[in-house]
Design a protein around this motif. Structure first.
Motif, mmCIF file in Angstrom:
data_model
loop_
_atom_site.group_PDB
_atom_site.id
_atom_site.type_symbol
_atom_site.label_atom_id
_atom_site.label_comp_id
_atom_site.label_asym_id
_atom_site.label_seq_id
_atom_site.Cartn_x
_atom_site.Cartn_y
_atom_site.Cartn_z
ATOM 1 N N GLU A 184 0.724 -1.834 -7.499
ATOM 2 C CA GLU A 184 0.457 -1.705 -8.928
ATOM 3 C C GLU A 184 1.507 -2.405 -9.779
ATOM 4 O O GLU A 184 1.327 -2.584 -10.970
ATOM 5 C CB GLU A 184 0.407 -0.222 -9.329
ATOM 6 C CG GLU A 184 -0.760 0.541 -8.721
ATOM 7 C CD GLU A 184 -0.593 2.049 -8.881
ATOM 8 O OE1 GLU A 184 0.237 2.479 -9.707
ATOM 9 O OE2 GLU A 184 -1.291 2.781 -8.172
ATOM 10 N N ARG A 201 8.186 -5.998 -8.793
ATOM 11 C CA ARG A 201 8.347 -5.909 -7.346
ATOM 12 C C ARG A 201 9.701 -6.483 -6.942
ATOM 13 O O ARG A 201 10.390 -5.939 -6.085
ATOM 14 C CB ARG A 201 7.243 -6.707 -6.645
ATOM 15 C CG ARG A 201 5.915 -6.012 -6.698
ATOM 16 C CD ARG A 201 4.856 -6.829 -6.012
ATOM 17 N NE ARG A 201 3.547 -6.396 -6.493
ATOM 18 C CZ ARG A 201 2.410 -6.999 -6.213
ATOM 19 N NH1 ARG A 201 2.391 -8.050 -5.434
ATOM 20 N NH2 ARG A 201 1.278 -6.550 -6.687
ATOM 21 N N ASP A 256 5.935 7.560 -7.515
ATOM 22 C CA ASP A 256 4.753 7.633 -6.661
ATOM 23 C C ASP A 256 3.777 6.481 -6.889
ATOM 24 O O ASP A 256 2.725 6.425 -6.267
ATOM 25 C CB ASP A 256 4.014 8.959 -6.892
ATOM 26 C CG ASP A 256 4.848 10.128 -6.389
ATOM 27 O OD1 ASP A 256 5.391 10.008 -5.291
ATOM 28 O OD2 ASP A 256 4.955 11.128 -7.116
ATOM 29 N N LEU A 297 2.122 2.931 -6.489
ATOM 30 C CA LEU A 297 2.058 2.019 -5.344
ATOM 31 C C LEU A 297 2.731 0.695 -5.708
ATOM 32 O O LEU A 297 2.660 0.247 -6.850
ATOM 33 C CB LEU A 297 0.598 1.736 -4.978
ATOM 34 C CG LEU A 297 -0.215 2.900 -4.418
ATOM 35 C CD1 LEU A 297 -1.618 2.436 -4.074
ATOM 36 C CD2 LEU A 297 0.463 3.472 -3.182
ATOM 37 N N GLU A 335 8.550 5.191 -1.039
ATOM 38 C CA GLU A 335 8.382 4.891 0.388
ATOM 39 C C GLU A 335 8.926 3.506 0.712
ATOM 40 O O GLU A 335 9.535 3.286 1.758
ATOM 41 C CB GLU A 335 6.906 4.981 0.780
ATOM 42 C CG GLU A 335 6.413 6.393 0.930
ATOM 43 C CD GLU A 335 4.899 6.489 1.097
ATOM 44 O OE1 GLU A 335 4.442 7.432 1.737
ATOM 45 O OE2 GLU A 335 4.183 5.625 0.554
ATOM 46 N N ASN A 336 8.708 2.566 -0.220
ATOM 47 C CA ASN A 336 9.240 1.227 -0.014
ATOM 48 C C ASN A 336 10.762 1.222 0.030
ATOM 49 O O ASN A 336 11.357 0.455 0.771
ATOM 50 C CB ASN A 336 8.732 0.276 -1.098
ATOM 51 C CG ASN A 336 7.452 -0.417 -0.678
ATOM 52 O OD1 ASN A 336 7.481 -1.270 0.215
ATOM 53 N ND2 ASN A 336 6.345 -0.034 -1.278
ATOM 54 N N ASP A 382 0.811 -1.218 0.000
ATOM 55 C CA ASP A 382 0.000 0.000 0.000
ATOM 56 C C ASP A 382 0.846 1.271 0.000
ATOM 57 O O ASP A 382 0.315 2.362 0.074
ATOM 58 C CB ASP A 382 -0.925 0.038 1.221
ATOM 59 C CG ASP A 382 -2.011 -1.020 1.111
ATOM 60 O OD1 ASP A 382 -2.304 -1.418 -0.024
ATOM 61 O OD2 ASP A 382 -2.539 -1.431 2.147
ATOM 62 N N MET A 383 2.170 1.099 -0.022
ATOM 63 C CA MET A 383 3.023 2.284 -0.036
ATOM 64 C C MET A 383 3.579 2.502 -1.438
ATOM 65 O O MET A 383 3.644 1.585 -2.246
ATOM 66 C CB MET A 383 4.177 2.104 0.947
ATOM 67 C CG MET A 383 3.776 2.240 2.385
ATOM 68 S SD MET A 383 5.279 2.282 3.385
ATOM 69 C CE MET A 383 4.572 2.617 4.980
ATOM 70 N N THR A 384 4.028 3.726 -1.673
ATOM 71 C CA THR A 384 4.570 4.029 -2.992
ATOM 72 C C THR A 384 5.949 3.404 -3.133
ATOM 73 O O THR A 384 6.539 2.922 -2.174
ATOM 74 C CB THR A 384 4.721 5.538 -3.200
ATOM 75 O OG1 THR A 384 5.693 5.998 -2.261
ATOM 76 C CG2 THR A 384 3.413 6.272 -2.998
#
Lengths: 489, 303
Positions: free
Chosen positions: A389, A395, A384, A386, A342-343, A337-339
């Motif tokens: 996405e 990932r 930005d 997430l 942020e990750n 749930d973080m961008t």
């Protein structure tokens, strides 16, 4: 006959499926081949009723299925086994199976469910967990087997398997293929979703290839040469050859695991493990899931304390210079749930670098995000975006990028390419090789022998928490398979 | 003295237990209903209104149940079908019920409610059991709702752990997407849990006006719905635990009467605060992560 006609499905701005036609006949194993993000899983979800297509329809033996209704798909005889198991982690395995097709009639009785399951499992040569075992305490491969069993309990006419082999040990593969052949002989349809060319060619009767949401080859022969299939999957881009692999490191010790012990509930999970990692080398650790690998990674990540022994760093290495890439990227690696940026900052070492006093330097963190997107070929709209996405491969690229951005001396990577496609795997491998070539030490823990044989200088085998180094002469899949099964311990 | 305390403990525990058992089913299905306070309050008001104007306790109970269901149906529409944040929706319903019952109350009964009394629900002594010294009056000489609420404990326990339906309900609360993939109708399961819970919570409200206060005052539920929420946590999502926790809170409330009756020098307001203090302590100390359904409070909508 199972048929999907002109299926189109959009997620936001991305077109996951673009007018896809797909057909599979009774009594065949049909491979659905494609890269991550090609739309294979979306197509499976549409067929299984979990996702409603924007247009198009699915028919089974001529009868149209109500789109977006898993109930109806199941009733019609379509069952799916998902890549990340769709199980109820906090329930017992019997309860999980009772939610499938076992023990549907008569009084609700978990013992009856267990008995029915045991009968089917023994036919298939699958082993069941001890009675009442809660799922979250079982290994990933055990969970996948349970999901497979649950899917079969519906006696499906169509069984869709999403990357089933990514969590099976080499020794389990033969039994699995036998099972598929039995289903085929019974006149059922098996749709096998995979990105592994060799598997598709070996097991399937016909192959359909998806690329970027479109069918690029329909129901072609499995005799199609590997090279040609790869080109269909990847487009113009052929799979990159493995780069020059550094073998035999600098000899400079970076990290020493000395007689490491981990005892839990009286069982030794890590049993006197001694291993020295040196710079300039990728050290491999092969093993079947559930032999202590996850716990070893957690010890190295310092989320667990060893019961005995020590983890020693060489004089010039600091604790923050060990980067760990855990196997379960969606649970342990990223916060979905973080961008993206942020990750990146979830890593304390990076967070420190982008903090002024109590304030985050968002502009700089974003710049790092943009840099990482470009350098590691992450398909994301912006820093930005997430994490949720991103596709699985992207990932994983993000996790590797984060580890590399830390400029560590040691990288611990666990099943880092599980479920990744060729291009993502090649990118991740190249990043590890470059890192080792620049003097870094890598511990690659994996159950994928091809990967280990291709990349590693030294190769160890782990079984029941003990490790053993392999001689170069032992490094054949057969011999390693035996060692992984614990033939020496 | 002790007999009165025990009797009062059982009386005070009943509405909390009724509401908590309903909330347990709702939480097992994956929702958290903060609007439970509002459902209880409207149950209390409409039960009294129906009993007063209709002249029948049964009619009052039915109205209480009906209004609890109505409030929960609004909640279900918002959180199940429209995937609204559950805390926001629940809080909105609490405020709605507080305002609505207050306005209706003034409209129907004028500002002085003291004369609008109804007959208290009849007590049903359980034969010779009621004659046991001390315990007889305390446990076996209550109205039907008290027995009903405690009889419901094993029923809910059995339903949740030993039936196929309970398994499906828990599946919806554990992993709605997987439940959906297995052909379970998550929306329907959650609606059902909310309707049953609405009936029980409305009944709990009806108990307050028809069996306890025999009249209505504004905000008569006075936080008992929230107490029921913490009872579910303290009871660790087990019906039996809920019963024990309800009795504990019932005892804390009964204690305030006992202490006032004793006439101690301690200000009675302190005893009034006791159940609420207990709620805060429970919510702060019992983490509840261990037994809570995994998907509790997360909005779920089908793709």
């Amino acid at each position: 006959m199972l048929a999907a006609r002109a299926i189109t499905r959009r997620f936001g701005r991305t077109l996951a499926l673009d007018g896809v036609d797909f057909e599979a006949h009774a009594g065949e194993i049909h491979a659905l081949l494609g890269e991550n993000g090609a739309g294979k899983t979306t197509l499976m979800n549409v067929i299984a009723g979990a996702t409603r297509p924007n247009s198009g329809e699915v028919t089974l033996d001529g009868a149209a299925l109500n789109a977006g209704s898993p109930q109806e798909a199941l009733k019609a005889g379509i069952a799916a086994v998902h890549q990340s198991p769709m199980l109820f982690e906090r329930m017992s395995w019997e309860e999980n199976l009772a939610l499938g097709g076992f023990g549907r009639r008569g009084r609700y009785d978990l013992r009856a469910v267990a008995a029915e399951a045991a009968a089917l499992a023994s036919q298939l040569g699958l082993k069941l967990p001890p009675p009442r075992a809660i799922l979250e305490q079982r290994s990933v491969s055990e969970r996948v087997r349970l999901e497979l069993l649950r899917a079969l309990s519906f006696e499906p006419l169509v069984l869709i398997l999403d990357e089933p082999t990514s969590v099976l040990a080499p020794s389990e593969l033969a039994g699995f293929l036998e099972l598929l052949e039995r289903l085929r002989a019974e006149g059922r349809i098996v749709v096998w979703i995979t990105h592994k060319l060799a598997e598709a060619r070996a097991a399937a009767d016909r192959i359909t290839v998806l690329r970027q949401g479109r069918v690029v080859a329909r129901a072609i022969s499995p005799e199609t040469p590997e090279r040609e299939l790869a080109q269909l999957m990847l487009g113009e881009l052929a799979p990159p050859d493995a780069a020059a692999i550094p073998k035999g490191g600098s000899g400079q010790s970076v990290l020493l695991l000395d007689n490491l012990l981990l005892i839990e509930d009286g069982r030794s999970i890590i049993d006197g493990l001694t291993l020295e990692l040196s710079g300039g080398e990728i050290t491999g650790l092969a093993g079947v899931d559930g032999n202590g690998q996850t716990e070893l990674v957690e010890l190295l990540a310092r989320v667990r304390t060893p019961s005995g022994g020590s983890i020693r760093l060489s004089a010039r290495t600091e604790a923050a210079e060990i980067a760990v890439i855990p196997q379960d990227r969606d649970h342990d690696g990223l916060v979905l749930d973080m961008t993206l940026w942020e990750n990146l900052l979830l890593e304390p070492g990076l967070r420190e670098r982008f903090t002024n006093g109590s304030w985050l330097d968002v502009a700089k963190a974003r710049a790092l995000g943009a840099d990482v997107i470009a350098r590691y070929k992450i398909r994301a709209a912006s820093p930005d975006a997430l994490a949720a996405e991103l596709s699985g491969g992207n990932r994983q690229r993000l996790e590797v990028a984060r580890a590399m951005s830390l400029k560590p001396k040691v990288i611990i990577a666990h099943n880092i390419c599980r479920g990744l496609d060729l291009a993502a795997t090649a990118d991740v491998h190249r990043a590890l090789v470059d890192f080792a070539a620049a003097g870094g030490a890598v511990l690659l823990i994996s159950s994928d022998l091809d990967e280990l044989l291709a990349l590693c200088g030294r190769l160890f085998v782990i079984s029941r928490g003990k490790i053993r180094e392999t001689e170069p002469a032992e490094r054949t899949p057969e011999r390693l398979g035996l060692l992984m099964a614990g033939a020496w311990s | 003295m002790l007999e009165a305390f025990l009797t009062s403990t059982m009386t005070m525990a009943t509405p909390i237990l009724l509401a908590a058992l309903g909330e347990l089913m709702v939480e097992e299905s994956g929702l958290i209903n903060i609007g439970i306070e509002g459902a209880m309050l409207s149950g209390a008001f409409f039960a009294l209104a129906a009993a007063y104007f209709g002249g029948s306790t049964v009619l009052g109970l039915a109205a209480g149940i009906g209004s609890g269901i109505a409030i929960n149906a609004i909640f279900a529409l918002m959180v199940v079908n429209l995937a609204v944040n559950q805390v926001v929706a629940g809080t909105a319903l609490d405020i709605l019920a507080l305002g609505l019952t207050g306005v209706f109350y003034r409209k129907f009964f004028g500002v002085t409610g003291s004369s609008f009394m109804v007959k208290s629900m009849a007590r049903l002594p359980l034969g010779p059991l009621a004659n046991i010294p001390l315990l007889g009056r305390a446990f076996f000489d209550h109205n039907a709702l008290v027995y009903f609420s405690f009889a419901l404990v094993p029923v809910v326990a059995y339903m949740l752990r030993r039936t196929r339906y309970g398994l499906r309900l828990r599946a919806a609360g554990e992993r709605p997407d997987a439940a959906d993939a297995l052909g379970l109708d998550v929306y329907r399961l959650r609606w059902q849990a909310l309707i049953v819970s609405g009936a029980l919570t409305g009944l709990a409200g009806a108990f307050l006006t028809l069996a306890y206060a025999n009249t209505f005052v504004e905000n008569i539920s006075a936080g008992r719905g929230f107490v029921a929420l913490s009872v579910v946590i303290l009871g660790r999502w087990s019906s039996w635990g809920l019963a024990a926790a309800s009795i504990l809170f019932g005892a804390a409330m009964a204690l305030q009467f006992a202490m006032q009756a004793l006439g101690t020098a301690i200000p009675y307001q302190l005893f009034l605060a006791l159940p609420y203090a207990l709620t805060v302590i429970v919510l702060a100390t019992v983490g509840g992560q261990v037994a809570a359904p995994s998907a509790l409070g997360e909005p779920y909508s089908r793709s």
